[in-house]
Write an enzyme that holds these catalytic residues in place. Structure first.
Site, PDB file in Angstrom:
ATOM      1  N   ALA A 193       1.501   3.116  18.250  1.00  0.00           N
ATOM      2  CA  ALA A 193       2.442   2.379  17.391  1.00  0.00           C
ATOM      3  C   ALA A 193       1.781   2.142  16.042  1.00  0.00           C
ATOM      4  O   ALA A 193       0.605   1.781  15.979  1.00  0.00           O
ATOM      5  CB  ALA A 193       2.797   1.052  18.041  1.00  0.00           C
ATOM      6  N   ASP A 217      -6.195   2.439  -2.345  1.00  0.00           N
ATOM      7  CA  ASP A 217      -7.327   2.302  -1.416  1.00  0.00           C
ATOM      8  C   ASP A 217      -7.510   3.547  -0.560  1.00  0.00           C
ATOM      9  O   ASP A 217      -8.370   3.578   0.319  1.00  0.00           O
ATOM     10  CB  ASP A 217      -7.242   1.030  -0.557  1.00  0.00           C
ATOM     11  CG  ASP A 217      -6.018   0.973   0.325  1.00  0.00           C
ATOM     12  OD1 ASP A 217      -5.227   1.938   0.325  1.00  0.00           O
ATOM     13  OD2 ASP A 217      -5.850  -0.055   1.020  1.00  0.00           O
ATOM     14  N   ASP A 244      -1.681   1.377  -3.562  1.00  0.00           N
ATOM     15  CA  ASP A 244      -2.596   0.324  -4.020  1.00  0.00           C
ATOM     16  C   ASP A 244      -4.009   0.869  -4.222  1.00  0.00           C
ATOM     17  O   ASP A 244      -4.964   0.116  -4.354  1.00  0.00           O
ATOM     18  CB  ASP A 244      -2.606  -0.874  -3.062  1.00  0.00           C
ATOM     19  CG  ASP A 244      -3.148  -0.520  -1.681  1.00  0.00           C
ATOM     20  OD1 ASP A 244      -3.176   0.673  -1.345  1.00  0.00           O
ATOM     21  OD2 ASP A 244      -3.543  -1.445  -0.946  1.00  0.00           O
ATOM     22  N   ASP A 257      -2.891   6.353  -2.925  1.00  0.00           N
ATOM     23  CA  ASP A 257      -1.693   5.697  -2.404  1.00  0.00           C
ATOM     24  C   ASP A 257      -1.329   4.536  -3.331  1.00  0.00           C
ATOM     25  O   ASP A 257      -1.944   4.343  -4.375  1.00  0.00           O
ATOM     26  CB  ASP A 257      -1.876   5.248  -0.942  1.00  0.00           C
ATOM     27  CG  ASP A 257      -2.878   4.123  -0.802  1.00  0.00           C
ATOM     28  OD1 ASP A 257      -3.645   3.889  -1.746  1.00  0.00           O
ATOM     29  OD2 ASP A 257      -2.891   3.467   0.252  1.00  0.00           O
ATOM     30  N   SER A 275       0.792  -1.222   0.000  1.00  0.00           N
ATOM     31  CA  SER A 275       0.000   0.000   0.000  1.00  0.00           C
ATOM     32  C   SER A 275       0.832   1.282   0.000  1.00  0.00           C
ATOM     33  O   SER A 275       1.555   1.551  -0.952  1.00  0.00           O
ATOM     34  CB  SER A 275      -0.937  -0.056   1.203  1.00  0.00           C
ATOM     35  OG  SER A 275      -1.928   0.901   1.102  1.00  0.00           O
TER      36      SER A 275
HETATM   37  C1  G16 Z   1      -3.430   0.563   6.463  1.00  0.00           C
HETATM   38  C2  G16 Z   1      -4.770   0.285   7.090  1.00  0.00           C
HETATM   39  C3  G16 Z   1      -5.401   1.588   7.489  1.00  0.00           C
HETATM   40  C4  G16 Z   1      -4.479   2.368   8.386  1.00  0.00           C
HETATM   41  C5  G16 Z   1      -3.106   2.514   7.743  1.00  0.00           C
HETATM   42  C6  G16 Z   1      -2.059   3.146   8.632  1.00  0.00           C
HETATM   43  O1  G16 Z   1      -3.597   1.347   5.340  1.00  0.00           O
HETATM   44  O2  G16 Z   1      -5.575  -0.395   6.161  1.00  0.00           O
HETATM   45  O3  G16 Z   1      -6.615   1.318   8.113  1.00  0.00           O
HETATM   46  O4  G16 Z   1      -4.984   3.621   8.648  1.00  0.00           O
HETATM   47  O5  G16 Z   1      -2.617   1.244   7.377  1.00  0.00           O
HETATM   48  O6  G16 Z   1      -1.904   2.362   9.724  1.00  0.00           O
HETATM   49  P1  G16 Z   1      -0.750   2.579  10.751  1.00  0.00           P
HETATM   50  O7  G16 Z   1      -0.870   3.997  11.241  1.00  0.00           O
HETATM   51  O8  G16 Z   1      -1.067   1.568  11.801  1.00  0.00           O
HETATM   52  O9  G16 Z   1       0.558   2.361  10.062  1.00  0.00           O
HETATM   53  P2  G16 Z   1      -2.814   1.070   3.986  1.00  0.00           P
HETATM   54  O10 G16 Z   1      -3.383   2.078   3.054  1.00  0.00           O
HETATM   55  O11 G16 Z   1      -1.359   1.258   4.259  1.00  0.00           O
HETATM   56  O12 G16 Z   1      -3.176  -0.352   3.665  1.00  0.00           O
END
Ligand code: G16
Length: 540
Positions: free
Chosen positions: A507, A289, A287, A285, A70
């Protein structure tokens, strides 16, 4: 010898080609497994095993596997499982994924697999069906080979959809599993996805003139070719999309100095953007989403229209349509946010729009489940990840409603089209982009008018690398730290010095870092508060 010993033998033999690195502990987190791509082959092999078990457990329904990291840099990769309705893997199975990923030897792996099969009471005699896809990362093909090896060892049927956006894979899983049922979601092809969105968008835009161009930064990822496809199917007579940052041939450019995460975190244009004041711009981003919008005002000052602004726009529009359709007593709109939501957006939603707001921990799976409790649940993370869910009951009400006036007819038609336009499985940047474009066209708004609904409190998001991010545990929807001991008191003491101040530490589930979010009365105070809180973390 049991009937299925040949499967376990095949798993043991195949797994020796995908040995688990010594000393690493894997965890199925916010978005599945995510880390440096060269540490993932054993994990992806085992995800193949689990996908097959999950499918068998669910009577052979199709399970999805997406290989993507992602928003992370190109050297990372990741893998996540998609359940039959296109939703994230059921929470209780995450522990099984972690168990399999951490089995050190072939023997331990087979034992772990047998344990999962026994605990879940899975009938190994059922044929498994799995589909998968990947983003544009250079590590994708070798990880696909690991996945195929796992699926083959389990004698699973599978289909490789090659390069897709994450939401497209979620869409396909749902289409396949609902085919031929009353809940049929759409044609189970990539073309079917574009056609479903295109038809709904054209219905919504009926009678509207083509809006001015929207400039879309595709983070040099899979969103670029897929948005091009979508533009072609929707029709350029109604959608003027100018694609930028579309270089998927240069791996190092993925999410680098561009994309939704860059824009949200740095609150500035991706370098090299050539846009004029009031142009509508959006960033996806890696991917596709997530999506965030932004624009420059007449003074060339940057303004971000993030997930909170998108949620507010969608909630306002849908609530108005529900009222115009005469359904306000039957269909209630609610919004789900996380601690990252700007405080001003929550006040706007609750006080101005009068919609209920739920706060959950970060991670789409949490927001999605909370949104399912509303008739129409709008959920967005501030980072631009989100969608709008229409409950089965609300869809039936909308379907059955008999319009009493031309205005009601139009509102009902728009609600039906919106429920087709908005991806019901997961947050989808392409679908969300069309939703925003359609709403702005209906309102006759540019970015400035949209932005005018409320004024964001100045805020700052900081990423801090610490010795051990797992030492940081939280409570209260991630708004307060439980450990390391005593640190929350120190955060509180800092926050108390700023009028209207708010800050929290959590975290990351996708990067080896801790995130700090701060809000305050002025931009410089928000920056200062975030910086001071980040400073506390250097000891840990
Ligand atoms: C993923 C999750 C999201 C989250 C993001 C950041 O997004 O699907 O729900 O908000 O990670 O998470 P963190 O702050 O825990 O790193 P993506 O777009 O990277 O798949």
């Amino acid at each position: 010898m049991s009937t299925f010993d040949n499967i376990y033998t095949a798993v043991a033999e195949a797994s020796s080609g995908f040995a688990k690195p010594q000393g690493l502990i894997y965890g199925y987190g916010t978005a599945g497994f995510r880390l440096k791509a060269n540490l993932l082959a054993s994990v992806v092999f085992r995800v193949g095993l689990l996908a097959a078990v999950r499918s068998k457990k669910l009577n052979g329904q199709t399970i999805g596997v997406m290989i993507t990291a992602s928003h992370n840099p190109e050297e990372d990769n990741g893998v996540k499982l998609v359940d039959p309705q296109g939703e994230m893997l059921e929470g209780s199975w995450e522990a099984y994924a972690t168990l399999l990923a951490n089995a050190q030897t072939d023997t331990e792996l087979v034992e772990a697999l047998k344990k999962v099969v026994a605990t879940t009471k899975t009938d190994m005699g059922i044929k498994a069906n799995v589909i998968f896809a990947k983003d544009t990362r250079s590590s994708g093909p070798s990880l696909v080979a690991a996945l195929q090896a796992g699926l083959t060892a389990m004698s699973s049927e599978y289909k490789d959809y090659e390069i897709l956006t994450t939401p497209q894979l979620h869409y396909l899983v749902r289409c396949i599993n609902t085919a031929g049922t009353p809940a049929e979601y759409g044609a189970p092809t990539e073309l079917g996805y574009y056609e479903k969105l295109g038809k709904a968008f054209r219905t919504l835009m009926d009678g509207k003139t083509r809006p001015s161009a929207v400039f879309v930064d595709c983070a040099n990822g899979v969103g670029a070719p897929k948005l091009r496809n979508l533009r072609r199917i929707v029709g350029e007579d109604i959608l003027d999309v100018r694609i930028i940052n579309d270089d998927i041939e240069t791996p190092s450019k993925l999410n680098s100095q561009c994309g939704a995460d860059f824009v949200k975190t740095n609150q500035k244009l991706p370098p090299g953007s050539h846009i004029a004041p009031q142009d509508r711009c959006a960033s996806l981003d890696g991917d596709a989403d997530r999506v965030v919008y932004y624009y420059l005002d007449q003074d060339s000052t940057f303004h971000l229209l993030d997930g909170d602004k998108i949620a507010s726009l969608a909630a306002m529009f849908i609530q108005d349509l529900v009222k115009s359709a005469g359904l306000e007593e039957e269909i209630k709109v609610g919004v789900v946010q996380t601690a990252y939501a700007n405080g001003a957006s929550t006040v706007y939603l609750q006080k101005v729009l009068g919609v209920p707001v739920t706060c959950t921990p970060t991670g789409v799976k949490h927001l999605h489940h909370a949104a399912q409790r509303y008739d129409v649940g709008v959920y967005f993370e501030a980072n631009g990840h989100g969608t709008v869910l229409f409950s089965p009951t609300s869809l039936s009400i909308i379907e059955a409603a008999k319009p009493q006036s031309p205005a009601q007819h139009t509102a009902l038609q728009s609600l039906r089209a919106l429920s087709d336009l908005i991806n019901q499985t997961v947050g989808d940047a392409l679908s969300d982009l069309l939703m925003v474009e359609a709403i702005l066209a209906h309102k006759g708004w540019g970015p400035k008018e949209w932005d005018g609904a409320y004024t964001d409190l100045p805020n700052r998001l900081v990423r801090v690398v610490v010795k051990d991010r797992h030492a940081f545990t939280t409570t209260d929807a991630e708004r307060r730290l439980v450990s390391p001991a005593g640190i929350q008191d120190r955060v509180d003491a800092l926050v108390a010095k700023y009028k209207g101040g708010r800050a929290f530490v959590r975290a990351s589930g996708t990067e080896d870092a801790v995130r700090v979010y701060a809000e305050a009365g002025t931009r410089s105070e928000a920056d200062e508060l975030a910086c001071k809180v980040a400073g506390l973390l250097s000891d840990y």
